[in-house]
Scaffold this active site. Sequence first.
Site, PDB file in Angstrom:
ATOM      1  N   ASP A   2      -0.138  -7.394   5.843  1.00 33.58           N
ATOM      2  CA  ASP A   2      -1.310  -6.532   5.658  1.00 33.58           C
ATOM      3  C   ASP A   2      -2.400  -7.430   5.092  1.00 33.58           C
ATOM      4  O   ASP A   2      -2.367  -7.809   3.917  1.00 33.58           O
ATOM      5  CB  ASP A   2      -0.970  -5.373   4.709  1.00 33.58           C
ATOM      6  CG  ASP A   2      -2.130  -4.392   4.567  1.00 33.58           C
ATOM      7  OD1 ASP A   2      -3.293  -4.814   4.726  1.00 33.58           O
ATOM      8  OD2 ASP A   2      -1.873  -3.210   4.278  1.00 33.58           O
ATOM      9  N   TYR A   4       0.860  -1.192   0.000  1.00 32.74           N
ATOM     10  CA  TYR A   4       0.000   0.000   0.000  1.00 32.74           C
ATOM     11  C   TYR A   4       0.900   1.248   0.000  1.00 32.74           C
ATOM     12  O   TYR A   4       1.901   1.292   0.724  1.00 32.74           O
ATOM     13  CB  TYR A   4      -0.842  -0.087   1.278  1.00 32.74           C
ATOM     14  CG  TYR A   4      -1.840   1.003   1.510  1.00 32.74           C
ATOM     15  CD1 TYR A   4      -2.911   1.199   0.636  1.00 32.74           C
ATOM     16  CD2 TYR A   4      -1.752   1.815   2.636  1.00 32.74           C
ATOM     17  CE1 TYR A   4      -3.839   2.183   0.879  1.00 32.74           C
ATOM     18  CE2 TYR A   4      -2.688   2.801   2.885  1.00 32.74           C
ATOM     19  CZ  TYR A   4      -3.726   2.981   2.005  1.00 32.74           C
ATOM     20  OH  TYR A   4      -4.647   3.956   2.252  1.00 32.74           O
TER      21      TYR A   4
HETATM   22  C1  PLP Z   1      -6.845   1.227   2.907  1.00 34.31           C
HETATM   23  C2  PLP Z   1      -5.695   0.357   3.178  1.00 34.31           C
HETATM   24  C3  PLP Z   1      -4.828   0.636   4.222  1.00 34.31           C
HETATM   25  C4  PLP Z   1      -4.933   1.861   5.080  1.00 34.31           C
HETATM   26  O1  PLP Z   1      -6.081   1.928   5.842  1.00 34.31           O
HETATM   27  P1  PLP Z   1      -6.649   3.328   6.385  1.00 34.31           P
HETATM   28  O2  PLP Z   1      -7.638   2.918   7.395  1.00 34.31           O
HETATM   29  O3  PLP Z   1      -7.233   4.031   5.203  1.00 34.31           O
HETATM   30  O4  PLP Z   1      -5.489   4.086   6.949  1.00 34.31           O
HETATM   31  C5  PLP Z   1      -3.787  -0.241   4.438  1.00 34.31           C
HETATM   32  N1  PLP Z   1      -3.603  -1.327   3.672  1.00 34.31           N
HETATM   33  C6  PLP Z   1      -4.416  -1.617   2.663  1.00 34.31           C
HETATM   34  C7  PLP Z   1      -4.165  -2.842   1.855  1.00 34.31           C
HETATM   35  C8  PLP Z   1      -5.484  -0.786   2.365  1.00 34.31           C
HETATM   36  O5  PLP Z   1      -6.273  -1.081   1.340  1.00 34.31           O
END
Ligand code: PLP
Length: 397
Positions: free
Chosen positions: A182, A110
């Site tokens: 993630d 990201y």
């Molecule tokens: C949206 C997203 C984030 C960040 O999340 P927020 O709550 O917007 O800070 C992190 N990793 C991935 C894969 C995302 O899609």
Amino acid sequence: MPKGKQTQLITAGRKQKWTKGVVNPPIQRASTIVFETVADKHHATLNRANKELFYGRRGTHTHFAFQEAMVEVEGGTGCALYPCGTAAIANSILSFIETGDHILMVDTCYEPTRDFCDKVMKKMGVETTYYDPVIGEDIENLIQPNTKILFLESPGSITMEIQDVPTLAQIAHKHDIIVMLDNTWAAGVLFNPFEHGVDISIQAATKYIVGHSDVMLGTAVANQNYWDQLREQSYLMGQCVSPDDVYLGLRGLRTLDVRLRQHAENSLKVAKWLQTRPEVDHVRHPALETCPGHAFFQRDFQGGNGLFSFVLHNSVPAATTALLDGMEHFKMGYSWGGFESLILANEPKSFNKLRSVANPNFKGTLIRLHIGLENVDDLIADLEQGLERYQASIQDQ
Ligand SMILES: *Cc1c(COP(=O)(O)O)cnc(C)c1O
């Protein structure tokens, strides 16, 4: 989704101690917690890391219910909460990194994760090496004596490459490296991080868990080895979340399975339709063979969702604009995972900035879709008209 998972999503975090007899745990707001006796205060101090009320920043029963639910659903030992997914990523890394350490970061992370490494980590004297998401066993060649964290994101942001998580985790553990994932795309339920060797599973609960595009929320679930340090460091960095937002995260869990199944059914239908279109070079939907790493999706994931990309044969920015402007159901927006459909375009040159080692060098424009819960035939009709505007614009050039 494995049998029983749906039941778990319905019951998770709903024990009597939190719900007090109603279906949903009440929203409990607090900065100050008051104690009647010295013994009560002493008990709270001793158990403040173990879901006893102590101080508002350390959470109330609403928070404890959600944290418990996340562990029941995702696995692991404990769940730390953050005001958004980006804070969950930054604080998970910060909880374990020291000056002089080295991070192995997936090249398809990201974008703010990359910026955090290039800007904040670099300033702290932490070096980052980006690696190809489908590197597999060759990850071992990139490990240094000071490598502390192997960070994964699967499927990768925008380009959707699926990683061989068990192989990567096994090699990292041989070298005492912490494996962070993630896990946002899988919403904590389509991929089981702890069965595949992950130590800390991070999510933007902002996306599918909340599911209604109205709350920012981040989670990091750690296994037994890393939970104490993650929890304590997060408190020291002052990470806390509103109980109202946590309540909505908890409520989102109840319908997560039915929402994901409908997103997945709709998105696969749209993806297969796109494969029949002459403008489309290939479709990067994890459930289709044309997605890099599809075999790992087949092996490791329990199902799909609404987020995927496809690549056009050509890059003609004016035609892309003609496609994007005038969409009826697909609006341009970044934060996916809500009930509504979204569309974004990346021209090939945008990847020069977003990738260090795994630039796909597309000839054509990449379009990322989030397929919502609308009637799928309405969505296909909308895309069909968009592609007709695209064709007409190319012919005008
Ligand atoms: C949206 C997203 C984030 C960040 O999340 P927020 O709550 O917007 O800070 C992190 N990793 C991935 C894969 C995302 O899609």
